[in-house]
Design a protein around this motif. Sequence first.
Motif, PDB file in Angstrom:
ATOM      1  N   ARG A 183       3.908  14.871 -13.149  1.00 13.37           N
ATOM      2  CA  ARG A 183       2.874  15.582 -13.927  1.00 13.37           C
ATOM      3  C   ARG A 183       2.985  17.083 -13.691  1.00 13.37           C
ATOM      4  NH1 ARG A 183      -0.380  11.083 -12.578  1.00 13.37           N
ATOM      5  NH2 ARG A 183      -1.207  12.151 -10.767  1.00 13.37           N
ATOM      6  N   GLN A 184       3.246  17.472 -12.447  1.00 13.53           N
ATOM      7  CA  GLN A 184       3.387  18.885 -12.125  1.00 13.53           C
ATOM      8  C   GLN A 184       4.586  19.488 -12.844  1.00 13.53           C
ATOM      9  OE1 GLN A 184       1.168  20.713 -10.326  1.00 13.53           O
ATOM     10  NE2 GLN A 184       2.348  22.480 -10.992  1.00 13.53           N
ATOM     11  N   TYR A 185       5.718  18.775 -12.855  1.00  5.47           N
ATOM     12  CA  TYR A 185       6.899  19.260 -13.567  1.00  5.47           C
ATOM     13  C   TYR A 185       6.603  19.449 -15.045  1.00  5.47           C
ATOM     14  CZ  TYR A 185      10.210  18.475  -9.726  1.00  5.47           C
ATOM     15  OH  TYR A 185      10.896  18.534  -8.554  1.00  5.47           O
ATOM     16  N   ARG A 186       5.915  18.514 -15.626  1.00  6.46           N
ATOM     17  CA  ARG A 186       5.600  18.609 -17.060  1.00  6.46           C
ATOM     18  C   ARG A 186       4.752  19.840 -17.357  1.00  6.46           C
ATOM     19  NH1 ARG A 186       4.230  12.787 -16.529  1.00  6.46           N
ATOM     20  NH2 ARG A 186       6.226  11.735 -16.771  1.00  6.46           N
ATOM     21  N   ARG A 187       3.885  20.201 -16.410  1.00 11.83           N
ATOM     22  CA  ARG A 187       3.070  21.409 -16.614  1.00 11.83           C
ATOM     23  C   ARG A 187       3.900  22.675 -16.450  1.00 11.83           C
ATOM     24  NH1 ARG A 187      -1.021  18.457 -13.769  1.00 11.83           N
ATOM     25  NH2 ARG A 187      -0.288  19.319 -11.819  1.00 11.83           N
ATOM     26  N   ASP A 188       4.880  22.631 -15.543  1.00 14.01           N
ATOM     27  CA  ASP A 188       5.660  23.817 -15.210  1.00 14.01           C
ATOM     28  C   ASP A 188       6.824  24.079 -16.161  1.00 14.01           C
ATOM     29  OD1 ASP A 188       4.008  24.212 -13.089  1.00 14.01           O
ATOM     30  OD2 ASP A 188       5.439  23.576 -11.555  1.00 14.01           O
ATOM     31  N   LEU A 189       7.275  23.084 -16.896  1.00 13.80           N
ATOM     32  CA  LEU A 189       8.430  23.258 -17.767  1.00 13.80           C
ATOM     33  C   LEU A 189       8.007  23.683 -19.169  1.00 13.80           C
ATOM     34  CD1 LEU A 189      10.615  20.188 -16.802  1.00 13.80           C
ATOM     35  CD2 LEU A 189      10.947  22.548 -16.117  1.00 13.80           C
ATOM     36  N   ARG A 218       0.838  -1.204   0.000  1.00 14.53           N
ATOM     37  CA  ARG A 218       0.000   0.000   0.000  1.00 14.53           C
ATOM     38  C   ARG A 218       0.872   1.253   0.000  1.00 14.53           C
ATOM     39  NH1 ARG A 218      -1.266   3.250   3.914  1.00 14.53           N
ATOM     40  NH2 ARG A 218      -0.663   1.779   5.545  1.00 14.53           N
ATOM     41  N   LEU A 219       1.898   1.277   0.854  1.00 18.73           N
ATOM     42  CA  LEU A 219       2.782   2.444   0.917  1.00 18.73           C
ATOM     43  C   LEU A 219       3.548   2.632  -0.391  1.00 18.73           C
ATOM     44  CD1 LEU A 219       4.173   2.036   4.540  1.00 18.73           C
ATOM     45  CD2 LEU A 219       2.590   3.801   3.723  1.00 18.73           C
ATOM     46  N   GLU A 220       3.983   1.540  -0.999  1.00 23.72           N
ATOM     47  CA  GLU A 220       4.687   1.633  -2.280  1.00 23.72           C
ATOM     48  C   GLU A 220       3.762   2.195  -3.356  1.00 23.72           C
ATOM     49  OE1 GLU A 220       7.626  -1.087  -4.977  1.00 23.72           O
ATOM     50  OE2 GLU A 220       5.848  -2.066  -4.141  1.00 23.72           O
ATOM     51  N   ARG A 221       2.522   1.739  -3.375  1.00 19.68           N
ATOM     52  CA  ARG A 221       1.539   2.237  -4.341  1.00 19.68           C
ATOM     53  C   ARG A 221       1.295   3.739  -4.131  1.00 19.68           C
ATOM     54  NH1 ARG A 221      -1.462  -1.651  -3.508  1.00 19.68           N
ATOM     55  NH2 ARG A 221      -2.764  -0.767  -1.878  1.00 19.68           N
ATOM     56  N   GLU A 222       1.151   4.151  -2.870  1.00 20.52           N
ATOM     57  CA  GLU A 222       0.946   5.569  -2.566  1.00 20.52           C
ATOM     58  C   GLU A 222       2.158   6.400  -2.972  1.00 20.52           C
ATOM     59  OE1 GLU A 222      -0.003   5.742   1.583  1.00 20.52           O
ATOM     60  OE2 GLU A 222      -1.956   4.785   1.305  1.00 20.52           O
ATOM     61  N   MET A 223       3.361   5.874  -2.731  1.00 24.59           N
ATOM     62  CA  MET A 223       4.586   6.585  -3.101  1.00 24.59           C
ATOM     63  C   MET A 223       4.671   6.746  -4.621  1.00 24.59           C
ATOM     64  SD  MET A 223       8.543   5.428  -2.746  1.00 24.59           S
ATOM     65  CE  MET A 223       8.227   4.190  -3.989  1.00 24.59           C
ATOM     66  N   ARG A 224       4.371   5.686  -5.355  1.00 28.52           N
ATOM     67  CA  ARG A 224       4.412   5.766  -6.827  1.00 28.52           C
ATOM     68  C   ARG A 224       3.402   6.786  -7.349  1.00 28.52           C
ATOM     69  NH1 ARG A 224       7.693   2.015  -8.934  1.00 28.52           N
ATOM     70  NH2 ARG A 224       8.142   0.146  -7.738  1.00 28.52           N
ATOM     71  N   GLU A 225       2.227   6.819  -6.740  1.00 28.83           N
ATOM     72  CA  GLU A 225       1.211   7.799  -7.134  1.00 28.83           C
ATOM     73  C   GLU A 225       1.698   9.217  -6.846  1.00 28.83           C
ATOM     74  OE1 GLU A 225      -2.259   6.549  -5.023  1.00 28.83           O
ATOM     75  OE2 GLU A 225      -2.554   4.790  -6.318  1.00 28.83           O
ATOM     76  N   ALA A 226       2.347   9.418  -5.704  1.00 28.76           N
ATOM     77  CA  ALA A 226       2.864  10.740  -5.357  1.00 28.76           C
ATOM     78  C   ALA A 226       3.978  11.159  -6.310  1.00 28.76           C
ATOM     79  CB  ALA A 226       3.375  10.752  -3.912  1.00 28.76           C
ATOM     80  N   ILE A 227       4.849  10.229  -6.663  1.00 27.57           N
ATOM     81  CA  ILE A 227       5.932  10.535  -7.606  1.00 27.57           C
ATOM     82  C   ILE A 227       5.354  10.888  -8.967  1.00 27.57           C
ATOM     83  CG2 ILE A 227       7.826   9.487  -8.915  1.00 27.57           C
ATOM     84  CD1 ILE A 227       8.559   7.985  -6.323  1.00 27.57           C
ATOM     85  N   GLU A 228       4.369  10.144  -9.400  1.00 31.31           N
ATOM     86  CA  GLU A 228       3.736  10.437 -10.695  1.00 31.31           C
ATOM     87  C   GLU A 228       3.079  11.816 -10.672  1.00 31.31           C
ATOM     88  OE1 GLU A 228       2.755  10.377 -14.517  1.00 31.31           O
ATOM     89  OE2 GLU A 228       4.061   8.921 -13.524  1.00 31.31           O
ATOM     90  N   GLN A 229       2.471  12.167  -9.557  1.00 25.11           N
ATOM     91  CA  GLN A 229       1.863  13.498  -9.424  1.00 25.11           C
ATOM     92  C   GLN A 229       2.931  14.580  -9.540  1.00 25.11           C
ATOM     93  OE1 GLN A 229      -1.233  14.486  -9.384  1.00 25.11           O
ATOM     94  NE2 GLN A 229      -0.687  16.622  -9.128  1.00 25.11           N
TER      95      GLN A 229
END
Length: 130
Positions: A106-112, A92-103
Motif C-alpha cells: 500500500r505504501q509503494y502504491r502511494r509513493d509511485l 499467527r505469524l504468517e497472518r502478521e507477515m501478510r498484513e505487513a507485506i500488504e502494508q
Amino acid sequence: MTTAEYDRPRYMISVAADLVGMHPQTLRIYESKGLVRPGRTPGGTRLYSEHDLDRLRLIQRLTTELGLNLAGVARVIALEDELAQMRARFDRLEREMREAIEQVHRQYRRDLVLYRDGQGSFPVRAGRDR
C-alpha cells in the motif's frame, strides 16, 4: 461445530465411556494419569467434551493399534499438543507477515507515480527531483 461447542463439557462419565467404548473406571485412570481433563460440575461430577472424547479415542488407538503404554501415550499427546501450539503460532505469524507485506505494498502504491517522457512510461518515486 464451533470451538466453544467442541470444548464445552456435556457428557457424564457413563455416557462418555459408552460413546468411546470404554469402562468408566478406565476414564478415571486416564484422568489420574493426566491424559484427559474433564470438566466438573459444582458438585464434582465429571463432564466430558467432544474434545475429551476425541482424546479418549486417540488414547484407545495408540494403546490398541500401536501397542503404546500409557507413558508412551502421554508423550505422544504432549507432542501433539505442542505441535498444535506451534501451528497456532505459525498461523499467527504468517497472518502478521501478510498484513505487513500488504502494508508495504500500500505504501509503494502511494509513493509511485507514472512518468511519461514520450518514449515510454516507468514509475518514479514521488517527491524526488531529477
